[in-house]
Design a protein around this motif. Structure first.
Motif, PDB file in Angstrom:
ATOM      1  N   TYR A  13       0.834  -1.201   0.000  1.00 24.25           N
ATOM      2  CA  TYR A  13       0.000   0.000   0.000  1.00 24.25           C
ATOM      3  C   TYR A  13       0.872   1.256   0.000  1.00 24.25           C
ATOM      4  N   TRP A  14       1.840   1.279   0.892  1.00 27.46           N
ATOM      5  CA  TRP A  14       2.712   2.448   1.010  1.00 27.46           C
ATOM      6  C   TRP A  14       3.643   2.589  -0.185  1.00 27.46           C
ATOM      7  N   THR A  15       4.075   1.456  -0.733  1.00 23.48           N
ATOM      8  CA  THR A  15       4.929   1.502  -1.923  1.00 23.48           C
ATOM      9  C   THR A  15       4.177   2.123  -3.099  1.00 23.48           C
ATOM     10  N   ASP A  16       2.924   1.696  -3.291  1.00 23.76           N
ATOM     11  CA  ASP A  16       2.097   2.250  -4.370  1.00 23.76           C
ATOM     12  C   ASP A  16       1.851   3.747  -4.156  1.00 23.76           C
ATOM     13  N   MET A  17       1.578   4.135  -2.917  1.00 19.48           N
ATOM     14  CA  MET A  17       1.307   5.534  -2.623  1.00 19.48           C
ATOM     15  C   MET A  17       2.544   6.398  -2.904  1.00 19.48           C
ATOM     16  N   LEU A  18       3.707   5.918  -2.485  1.00 22.23           N
ATOM     17  CA  LEU A  18       4.939   6.660  -2.712  1.00 22.23           C
ATOM     18  C   LEU A  18       5.237   6.789  -4.203  1.00 22.23           C
ATOM     19  N   ASN A  19       4.951   5.727  -4.961  1.00 22.98           N
ATOM     20  CA  ASN A  19       5.160   5.777  -6.410  1.00 22.98           C
ATOM     21  C   ASN A  19       4.238   6.798  -7.070  1.00 22.98           C
ATOM     22  N   GLN A  20       2.987   6.866  -6.589  1.00 23.99           N
ATOM     23  CA  GLN A  20       2.024   7.822  -7.147  1.00 23.99           C
ATOM     24  C   GLN A  20       2.447   9.264  -6.834  1.00 23.99           C
ATOM     25  N   ILE A  21       2.877   9.490  -5.594  1.00 24.19           N
ATOM     26  CA  ILE A  21       3.317  10.829  -5.195  1.00 24.19           C
ATOM     27  C   ILE A  21       4.557  11.233  -5.989  1.00 24.19           C
ATOM     28  N   MET A  26       7.077  17.750  -8.141  1.00 23.16           N
ATOM     29  CA  MET A  26       7.219  18.843  -7.178  1.00 23.16           C
ATOM     30  C   MET A  26       5.879  19.321  -6.625  1.00 23.16           C
ATOM     31  N   PHE A  27       4.851  19.363  -7.447  1.00 20.70           N
ATOM     32  CA  PHE A  27       3.544  19.845  -7.017  1.00 20.70           C
ATOM     33  C   PHE A  27       3.033  19.042  -5.813  1.00 20.70           C
ATOM     34  N   ALA A  28       3.174  17.723  -5.881  1.00 20.01           N
ATOM     35  CA  ALA A  28       2.702  16.870  -4.788  1.00 20.01           C
ATOM     36  C   ALA A  28       3.562  17.053  -3.543  1.00 20.01           C
ATOM     37  N   GLY A  29       4.890  17.110  -3.717  1.00 20.57           N
ATOM     38  CA  GLY A  29       5.783  17.237  -2.571  1.00 20.57           C
ATOM     39  C   GLY A  29       5.587  18.538  -1.815  1.00 20.57           C
ATOM     40  N   VAL A  30       5.511  19.631  -2.549  1.00 21.52           N
ATOM     41  CA  VAL A  30       5.313  20.943  -1.914  1.00 21.52           C
ATOM     42  C   VAL A  30       3.914  21.039  -1.312  1.00 21.52           C
ATOM     43  N   GLY A  31       2.926  20.528  -2.039  1.00 21.33           N
ATOM     44  CA  GLY A  31       1.540  20.582  -1.559  1.00 21.33           C
ATOM     45  C   GLY A  31       1.343  19.819  -0.261  1.00 21.33           C
ATOM     46  N   LEU A  32       1.977  18.659  -0.134  1.00 22.57           N
ATOM     47  CA  LEU A  32       1.857  17.865   1.093  1.00 22.57           C
ATOM     48  C   LEU A  32       2.339  18.657   2.305  1.00 22.57           C
ATOM     49  N   TRP A  65      10.544  21.769   2.787  1.00 23.38           N
ATOM     50  CA  TRP A  65      10.898  23.109   3.275  1.00 23.38           C
ATOM     51  C   TRP A  65      10.124  24.182   2.513  1.00 23.38           C
ATOM     52  N   LEU A  66      10.093  24.064   1.187  1.00 26.52           N
ATOM     53  CA  LEU A  66       9.356  25.031   0.375  1.00 26.52           C
ATOM     54  C   LEU A  66       7.870  25.043   0.736  1.00 26.52           C
ATOM     55  N   GLY A  67       7.268  23.861   0.815  1.00 22.51           N
ATOM     56  CA  GLY A  67       5.840  23.767   1.119  1.00 22.51           C
ATOM     57  C   GLY A  67       5.497  24.322   2.484  1.00 22.51           C
ATOM     58  N   SER A  68       6.314  23.980   3.485  1.00 21.28           N
ATOM     59  CA  SER A  68       6.056  24.454   4.839  1.00 21.28           C
ATOM     60  C   SER A  68       6.203  25.965   4.928  1.00 21.28           C
ATOM     61  N   CYS A  69       7.220  26.521   4.261  1.00 20.93           N
ATOM     62  CA  CYS A  69       7.428  27.971   4.270  1.00 20.93           C
ATOM     63  C   CYS A  69       6.297  28.699   3.543  1.00 20.93           C
ATOM     64  N   ILE A  70       5.935  28.210   2.375  1.00 21.88           N
ATOM     65  CA  ILE A  70       4.863  28.852   1.596  1.00 21.88           C
ATOM     66  C   ILE A  70       3.547  28.845   2.380  1.00 21.88           C
TER      67      ILE A  70
END
Length: 213
Positions: A13-21, A26-32, A65-70
């Motif tokens: 489950y987590w492997t699939d989720m990480l692959n999707q993210i 970048m959009f997903a990483g910053v958005g999270l 870092w970018l997502g948290s700061c924004i």
């Protein structure tokens, strides 16, 4: 519900989720990482861990870092513009927060930076206090960017090494001890400043903070 929970506990489950993210970039990483700024009960370390596992340590660290700061900058600006009344009431009825507010108002950059270096400091509280204290945007953003740089790095390190901590218990004990020691020192320093500003307010009637310019 039970079936979903069982699936949640599987590695697949987590492997699939990480692959999707990872595939969303970048959009997903910053958005999270932005999510925690708006919903403080959600654990930032979870989103940082997902990022470093999905994108690798340095890229995941950068996105977090970018997502948290924004997210924190947006919250700061919104509170400064529209959230005065709600936060004023909370500050006026919480002596501890009121003293920290006075510390931020008096010193500006230093307490904001200091508070944001600790992994478990609610960003929205610091954002709100800085906004009501009338801290200049540039000063707040400078303290935020530098403080989050340190804080997100520590969370990224923990998240990236979760498996190693399980396989090497001694490493876990050392890191937990260091984290605990830093948190303890931080709490003592904060209490010293609280006492300092508490003395200043003993001779004054508690009132709402002045509206930020």
């Amino acid at each position: 519900m039970i079936e979903w929970f069982k699936e949640l506990m599987t590695l697949g489950y987590w492997t699939d989720m990480l692959n999707q993210i990872s595939s969303m970039g970048m959009f997903a990483g910053v958005g999270l990482a932005m999510i925690e700024a708006f919903f403080p009960p959600l654990p930032l370390i979870l989103f940082v861990t997902i990022n470093v596992m999905a994108f690798g340590f340095w890229t995941g660290y950068l996105y977090s870092w970018l997502g948290s700061c924004i997210g924190s900058i947006i919250v700061f600006l919104v509170i400064k513009k529209f959230g005065q009344k709600r936060f004023q009431q909370k500050i006026a009825h919480n002596e501890k927060i009121y003293n920290i507010f006075n510390w931020i108002k008096d010193k500006g950059f230093t307490p904001i930076f200091f508070l944001l270096t600790f992994p478990f400091t609610p960003s929205i509280v610091v954002c709100g206090l800085a906004a009501l204290a009338g801290i200049k945007n540039r000063e707040y953003i400078s303290a935020l960017v530098l403080g989050k740089l340190i804080m997100i790095f520590s969370l990224s390190f923990i998240g990236f090494n979760i498996r190693a901590f399980v396989e090497q218990p001694l490493k876990s004990i050392i890191l937990i001890s260091i984290t605990f020691a830093i948190s303890l020192i931080g709490k003592k320093v904060i209490k010293l400043f609280e006492k300092k500003y508490e003395k200043k307010t003993l001779t004054k009637n508690k009132k709402y903070p002045a509206k930020a310019a």
